[in-house]
Each structure stands twice: as structure tokens, then as C-alpha cells.
Design a protein around this motif. Sequence first.
Motif, PDB file in Angstrom:
ATOM      1  N   THR A   1      -2.725   8.094   6.221  1.00 15.26           N
ATOM      2  CA  THR A   1      -3.514   6.944   5.796  1.00 15.26           C
ATOM      3  C   THR A   1      -2.660   5.929   5.040  1.00 15.26           C
TER       4      THR A   1
ATOM      5  N   ALA B   1      -9.240  -1.135   4.321  1.00 17.05           N
ATOM      6  CA  ALA B   1      -9.658   0.019   3.519  1.00 17.05           C
ATOM      7  C   ALA B   1     -10.480  -0.355   2.299  1.00 17.05           C
TER       8      ALA B   1
ATOM      9  N   ALA C   1      -6.003   4.103  -5.559  1.00 15.98           N
ATOM     10  CA  ALA C   1      -6.368   5.437  -5.096  1.00 15.98           C
ATOM     11  C   ALA C   1      -5.457   6.508  -5.693  1.00 15.98           C
TER      12      ALA C   1
ATOM     13  N   ASN D   1      -5.908   4.466   9.475  1.00 13.88           N
ATOM     14  CA  ASN D   1      -6.909   5.370   8.911  1.00 13.88           C
ATOM     15  C   ASN D   1      -7.960   5.784   9.935  1.00 13.88           C
TER      16      ASN D   1
ATOM     17  N   GLY E   1      -5.351  -1.549   1.018  1.00 12.70           N
ATOM     18  CA  GLY E   1      -4.677  -0.845   2.104  1.00 12.70           C
ATOM     19  C   GLY E   1      -3.982  -1.702   3.130  1.00 12.70           C
TER      20      GLY E   1
ATOM     21  N   THR F   1      -3.323   3.566   1.815  1.00  8.51           N
ATOM     22  CA  THR F   1      -4.322   3.473   0.751  1.00  8.51           C
ATOM     23  C   THR F   1      -3.892   2.496  -0.337  1.00  8.51           C
TER      24      THR F   1
ATOM     25  N   ALA G   1      -3.758  -0.238   7.225  1.00 16.05           N
ATOM     26  CA  ALA G   1      -4.785   0.793   7.055  1.00 16.05           C
ATOM     27  C   ALA G   1      -5.585   1.010   8.333  1.00 16.05           C
TER      28      ALA G   1
ATOM     29  N   GLU H   1     -13.586  -0.660   0.219  1.00 16.17           N
ATOM     30  CA  GLU H   1     -14.715   0.244   0.373  1.00 16.17           C
ATOM     31  C   GLU H   1     -15.883  -0.393   1.122  1.00 16.17           C
TER      32      GLU H   1
ATOM     33  N   SER I   1       0.825  -1.204   0.000  1.00 13.23           N
ATOM     34  CA  SER I   1       0.000   0.000   0.000  1.00 13.23           C
ATOM     35  C   SER I   1       0.860   1.255   0.000  1.00 13.23           C
TER      36      SER I   1
END
Length: 262
Positions: free
Chosen positions: A125, A248, A131, A102, A95, A127, A99, A250, A65
Motif C-alpha cells: 500500500t 487514500a 498512518a 491499494n 497517499g 499510505t 495509492a 478516507e 507517502s
Amino acid sequence: MPADAHRRPRLAVWKFASCDGCQLTLLDCEDELLGIAEEWEISHFLEASSAPAPGPYDLSLVEGSVTTPEDVDRIHRIRADSRRLVTIGACATAGGVQALRNYADVAEFTSVVYARPDYIATLATSTPISAHVPVDFELRGCPIDRGQLIEVITAFLAGRKPDVPAHSVCFECKRRGTVCVTVARGTPCLGPVTHAGCGALCPTFGRGCYGCFGPSDSTNFTAFVPLLRRDGMDTLDIVRVLRTFNTAAEEFDTASRKEVDE
């Protein structure tokens, strides 16, 4: 792709924030790796060679990541140098476990861990690669499955789309004849919302899936989370199981944040 008839296509493997497990999966291909090396010129792979060659590359496999400003610059350079770019593993596609930052104060973390936090250049973060740059294909898993990895490399060599199923782990349980651990034992299991690829390893040995291949293409957390509660999980348990390797992603991120907010 297809490759230039006068040369072998060039393959590169890159590492960002990760444990190296997905790169090791390529090395663990053993006999298959010899065939890959015959068809591809492996131009950059620091896990296997200390003599990298400059680009451009026909295919780049990216593990890990983005967690530092330097990572942001580097992934843009790699993308510019790569005809096709494939992310491999949970860190690169979602991530990774890192992550978890985050949801916290990274400045506080660095002040506790490092004697001189002012020397640390890091982002707030962690990611996924997508991204930051366009990605041609994402290969899920922590670590990835060697069979799926070979399929991806072979597909890009042949100029076709990789044939990697996007259905859930439940399909794999059915195909193996594995008794559903949730139905039979009331064991919480992420199989219904998790991407296939592991061969339903955990349910086969009597434990619930914990989502190491990330969300499948057909998740329904509105219906799914109540099932976890029915099987004995409370809010903290649900948040913890969603914030593991694919923190991470979604779908997992949205569902876990909703649990916290409620």
C-alpha cells in the motif's frame, strides 16, 4: 512554538514517495523564501542544499507517502527528531496517486515491470504519513498553494495555529463570482466536497473541479454521488474521479469502494 530567543528555529524538509512538486512550491516562493531564511535556519532540505545538518528540528515539512519498509523506519526517526511535523501535499496527506496500488496486486505489478522483482522491497500500500506517526498539521493540495505554505510556516514560527480554511471549493467560486459549472452547464464537479485552496482554478476556466486538494471537512457523499450521476457520470467515471491525487483520503476511499461494491 515559540523559538528560543538565542537562536533561529530549525526547519527541515523531507521527501518520501512523491514528484517533488510540493518542495518546489517552497522554492518558488522566491522573495518570501528570503524572509523565511532570515527567520529560520534551514537545516535539512536536499532539494535546495547538499549540506544537511543533523537534528533535532523545530519544524519538519514532509512531502510524499510511505511506500517501503525503509520509509516506515525513516518517518519514525524524523518524527522523533522533530518538535513539530507538518505534512505537505496530497501524497503525504492522502497517499497520492501512487495509492492506486491499494486496490490492486502489487506483486503482479512488480512482476510485470521489473526483470528481477525479487530485488524490489515495497509495501502493498501507499499510505499517508499520519498512518504511521502523529502529525501536527496537514496542508492539502497537488501541489500545495504557496500562500498557504507561507501561512503555515509563519504560524508555527509565531506559535499559533495556521489559518487555513477547511471549507469547500464552492466558497471560492462564490467569492470570485464564478458561475457554477454544474448549475449553468451540467458539468460534473467535485467542488462541493473538495477542500479549498486552489482558488477555484478549474471552475474559473469552465471545467469541473477534480479534487486535487482532497476532501473538505464537510463532505456528504450520500447526497453528492447522485448529483454526479445526474450530470452524466457512470460508476466507472465516479470511481476514477475519486481515485486520483487523493486516492487514500478516507472520504474519497470510502465513497469509491462503495461504488465498486454496489
